[in-house]
Design a protein around this motif. Structure first.
Motif, PDB file in Angstrom:
ATOM      1  N   GLY A 153       9.637  -7.799   6.268  1.00  0.00           N
ATOM      2  CA  GLY A 153       8.723  -7.347   5.323  1.00  0.00           C
ATOM      3  C   GLY A 153       8.904  -9.371   5.128  1.00  0.00           C
ATOM      4  O   GLY A 153       8.469  -9.977   5.387  1.00  0.00           O
TER       5      GLY A 153
ATOM      6  N   LYS B 295       3.964 -13.230   5.475  1.00  0.00           N
ATOM      7  CA  LYS B 295       3.497 -13.254   7.244  1.00  0.00           C
ATOM      8  C   LYS B 295       4.127 -13.607   8.257  1.00  0.00           C
ATOM      9  O   LYS B 295       4.892 -13.756   8.401  1.00  0.00           O
ATOM     10  CB  LYS B 295       3.236 -14.961   6.816  1.00  0.00           C
TER      11      LYS B 295
ATOM     12  N   ASP C 260       5.233 -16.529   9.618  1.00  0.00           N
ATOM     13  CA  ASP C 260       6.459 -17.494   9.546  1.00  0.00           C
ATOM     14  C   ASP C 260       8.071 -16.488  10.811  1.00  0.00           C
ATOM     15  O   ASP C 260       8.568 -16.838  10.568  1.00  0.00           O
ATOM     16  CB  ASP C 260       7.275 -16.630   8.440  1.00  0.00           C
ATOM     17  N   LYS C 261       7.976 -14.860  10.164  1.00  0.00           N
ATOM     18  CA  LYS C 261       8.983 -14.392  11.701  1.00  0.00           C
ATOM     19  C   LYS C 261       8.734 -13.661  12.994  1.00  0.00           C
ATOM     20  O   LYS C 261       9.671 -12.584  13.490  1.00  0.00           O
ATOM     21  CB  LYS C 261       8.737 -12.948  10.520  1.00  0.00           C
TER      22      LYS C 261
ATOM     23  N   GLY D 216      -3.213  -3.266  -0.608  1.00  0.00           N
ATOM     24  CA  GLY D 216      -2.066  -3.125  -0.294  1.00  0.00           C
ATOM     25  C   GLY D 216      -0.604  -3.812  -0.911  1.00  0.00           C
ATOM     26  O   GLY D 216      -0.790  -4.935  -1.086  1.00  0.00           O
ATOM     27  N   VAL D 217      -0.133  -3.286  -2.528  1.00  0.00           N
ATOM     28  CA  VAL D 217       0.693  -4.269  -2.707  1.00  0.00           C
ATOM     29  C   VAL D 217       2.295  -4.363  -3.127  1.00  0.00           C
ATOM     30  O   VAL D 217       3.599  -4.646  -3.056  1.00  0.00           O
ATOM     31  CB  VAL D 217       0.081  -5.114  -4.375  1.00  0.00           C
TER      32      VAL D 217
ATOM     33  N   GLY E 212      12.871 -10.209   4.514  1.00  0.00           N
ATOM     34  CA  GLY E 212      11.686  -9.839   3.310  1.00  0.00           C
ATOM     35  C   GLY E 212      11.218  -8.880   2.887  1.00  0.00           C
ATOM     36  O   GLY E 212      11.720  -7.392   2.981  1.00  0.00           O
TER      37      GLY E 212
ATOM     38  N   GLY F   2       6.803  -5.466  -0.691  1.00  0.00           N
ATOM     39  CA  GLY F   2       5.549  -5.649  -1.559  1.00  0.00           C
ATOM     40  C   GLY F   2       5.582  -7.132  -3.096  1.00  0.00           C
ATOM     41  O   GLY F   2       6.840  -7.533  -2.428  1.00  0.00           O
ATOM     42  N   VAL F   3       4.614  -7.002  -3.209  1.00  0.00           N
ATOM     43  CA  VAL F   3       4.412  -8.151  -3.860  1.00  0.00           C
ATOM     44  C   VAL F   3       6.079  -7.862  -5.350  1.00  0.00           C
ATOM     45  O   VAL F   3       5.625  -7.158  -6.614  1.00  0.00           O
ATOM     46  CB  VAL F   3       3.715  -8.208  -5.241  1.00  0.00           C
ATOM     47  N   PHE F   4       7.677  -7.826  -4.800  1.00  0.00           N
ATOM     48  CA  PHE F   4       7.911  -7.282  -6.075  1.00  0.00           C
ATOM     49  C   PHE F   4       8.298  -7.740  -7.553  1.00  0.00           C
ATOM     50  O   PHE F   4       9.033  -7.596  -8.377  1.00  0.00           O
ATOM     51  CB  PHE F   4       9.581  -7.501  -5.816  1.00  0.00           C
ATOM     52  N   GLU F   5       8.069  -9.547  -7.276  1.00  0.00           N
ATOM     53  CA  GLU F   5       8.150  -9.918  -8.801  1.00  0.00           C
ATOM     54  C   GLU F   5       6.930  -9.363  -9.757  1.00  0.00           C
ATOM     55  O   GLU F   5       7.247  -9.678 -10.680  1.00  0.00           O
ATOM     56  CB  GLU F   5       7.194 -11.685  -8.601  1.00  0.00           C
TER      57      GLU F   5
HETATM   58  P1  AMP Z   1       8.561 -14.103   2.987  1.00  0.00           P
HETATM   59  O1  AMP Z   1       9.203 -15.402   1.988  1.00  0.00           O
HETATM   60  O2  AMP Z   1       7.652 -14.408   3.839  1.00  0.00           O
HETATM   61  O3  AMP Z   1      10.253 -13.460   2.691  1.00  0.00           O
HETATM   62  O4  AMP Z   1       7.391 -13.023   1.671  1.00  0.00           O
HETATM   63  C1  AMP Z   1       7.958 -13.037   0.493  1.00  0.00           C
HETATM   64  C2  AMP Z   1       6.888 -12.660  -0.431  1.00  0.00           C
HETATM   65  O5  AMP Z   1       6.257 -12.288   0.238  1.00  0.00           O
HETATM   66  C3  AMP Z   1       7.189 -12.773  -1.448  1.00  0.00           C
HETATM   67  O6  AMP Z   1       6.766 -13.645  -2.353  1.00  0.00           O
HETATM   68  C4  AMP Z   1       5.824 -11.299  -2.070  1.00  0.00           C
HETATM   69  O7  AMP Z   1       5.562 -11.240  -3.398  1.00  0.00           O
HETATM   70  C5  AMP Z   1       5.010 -11.522  -1.343  1.00  0.00           C
HETATM   71  N1  AMP Z   1       4.828 -10.167  -0.525  1.00  0.00           N
HETATM   72  C6  AMP Z   1       5.420  -8.658   0.080  1.00  0.00           C
HETATM   73  N2  AMP Z   1       4.586  -8.114   0.237  1.00  0.00           N
HETATM   74  C7  AMP Z   1       3.194  -8.581  -0.571  1.00  0.00           C
HETATM   75  C8  AMP Z   1       1.586  -7.594  -0.013  1.00  0.00           C
HETATM   76  N3  AMP Z   1       1.567  -6.789   0.272  1.00  0.00           N
HETATM   77  N4  AMP Z   1       0.376  -8.392  -0.092  1.00  0.00           N
HETATM   78  C9  AMP Z   1       0.612 -10.692  -0.652  1.00  0.00           C
HETATM   79  N5  AMP Z   1       2.320 -10.729  -0.881  1.00  0.00           N
HETATM   80  C10 AMP Z   1       3.114 -10.252  -0.387  1.00  0.00           C
END
Ligand code: AMP
Length: 398
Positions: free
Chosen positions: A197, A200, A203-204, A298-299, A323, A326-329
């Protein structure tokens, strides 16, 4: 994978041992330590060296001071946190090289611990400067690298120094990281499930490519999933889609088909109308099925996706998760990530959390001690899982 020599392969009694640790801990504006996990993770190596009567010289970077002395990035506060854990004073030195440092190191007695000031107060550290590497090496008989989180960088304290000391070995944390992210993944028991997850695809992509060769099933969530859904021709509304990477996603989908690997994408979503990732704020959320309506973002993964992913988690013998889903913050879009954390923790599989934000999520969910291993690396974990040889690890093999 070629094995690296570790601390248990050598004798360190009475020796001056330079340990590159990863004390790049989160700090507040005054430099107070907010999370000491990385200090705790280095304790097995430090305690072992104390018990074995070594003279211990610890070095790390903290933040990005860019070659300048920046007070907030001093490691002084880390020294006092560490002292409490090891139950003895830690002598903090205000530099990491120079005559005074050499003098202190020379007169230190066995079993004692010195912590040097932030390596990155010298620009020569990140430049992997030869002279600086020699100066660091002159402090020690043995070099130990226990900083997996910095091993993807060829810096003076991770690579250069190994060319000028008599012996270079991995510390216990480094050994564990290489064992879990390397050997245990290479020899994973099947079914081997990979959950990816985060933000980007770009990045992966290497991680996806590399793990598609090993996994039986791959689940993709987070913002990354929308690029994959767009590649499949689904509507993604205003979700974060990387147009440049749609072809990359198509290739991965094709590869999974050819090799009969189950690649599962979200089948429903939590959506919102506005998302500000800088301030971590969203509008109220609602539910969307597979195709996301125009204007919606989508979040998080939806409940049916959680169920679908959950079945795979239950069936797996090995799980690697990297990963968030979602936007778990943000609380409203954190359920997917935290439920996946719970399901992974409750499964009987050997479970490895691949560092970065997924490590943060598993800690926040309260399940970190229920999984087999949580990596301390961020970028390093990604590069390693992507199949790259890390310069800091390669240096230990020479
Ligand atoms: P990464 O560092 O690539 O693992 O990405 C982590 C970040 O991805 C976190 O800050 C999440 O808030 C963000 N993220 C996860 N899902 C989503 C989404 N659906 N839309 C926007 N940001 C996201």
């Amino acid at each position: 994978m070629q094995k690296v020599k570790t601390l248990s392969d050598i004798s360190c009694r009475g020796k001056r041992v330079f340990v590159r640790v990863d004390f790049n801990v989160p700090i507040d504006d005054r430099g107070n330590v907010l999370d000491d996990s990385r200090i705790v993770a280095a304790l097995p190596t430090i305690r072992y060296l104390i018990q074995n009567s070594a003279r211990i010289i610890l070095a790390s970077h903290l933040g990005r001071p860019k070659g300048e002395m920046v007070a907030k990035y001093s490691l002084r506060n880390v020294a006092s946190v560490l002292a409490k854990y090891i139950g003895q004073p830690v002598l903090f030195l205000t530099d990491c090289v120079g005559e005074e440092v050499l003098a202190e190191v020379t007169k230190m007695i066995e079993g004692r611990v010195i912590l040097l000031e932030n390596l990155r107060f010298h620009k020569e550290e990140t430049a992997n400067d030869e002279e600086f590497s020699k100066q660091l090496a002159s402090l020690a008989d043995i070099y130990v690298n226990d900083a997996f989180g910095s091993a993807h960088r060829a810096h003076a304290s991770t690579e250069g120094i190994t060319r000028f000391v008599q012996e270079s070995v991995a510390g216990f944390l480094m050994e564990k990281e290489l064992q879990f992210l390397g050997t245990k993944i290479a020899e994973a028991k099947h079914p081997f499930l990979v959950i990816l997850g985060g933000a980007k695809v770009s990045d992966k992509i290497k991680v996806i490519d590399n793990l598609l060769k090993k996994a039986d099933t791959m689940l993709i969530g987070g913002a990354m999933a929308y690029t994959f859904l767009a590649a499949n021709g689904n509507a993604t509304g205003s979700s974060m889609v990387e147009m440049d990477n749609i072809q990359t996603a198509k290739n991965a989908i094709q590869k999974a088909k050819e090799t009969e690997i189950k690649l599962l994408l979200p089948i429903d979503h939590v959506v919102t109308s506005t998302l500000n990732t800088k301030t971590n704020t969203i509008d109220s959320t609602s539910y969307a099925e597979l195709d996301i309506p125009d204007g919606k973002i989508g979040v998080d993964i939806g409940p049916q996706t959680i169920e679908l992913f959950g079945k795979e988690i239950k069936a797996a013998s090995t799980i690697l998760w990297n990963g968030p889903m979602g936007v778990f913050e943000i609380q409203q879009s954190s359920i997917g990530t935290f439920t996946i954390a719970k399901l992974v923790a409750e499964s009987n599989a050997m479970s490895i959390i691949g560092g970065g934000d997924s490590a943060k999520a598993i800690k926040e969910s309260g399940y970190a001690d229920k999984v087999s291993f949580v990596s301390t690396g961020g970028g390093a974990s990604l590069e390693f899982l992507g199949g790259d040889v890390l310069p800091g690890v390669e240096a230990l093999m020479k």
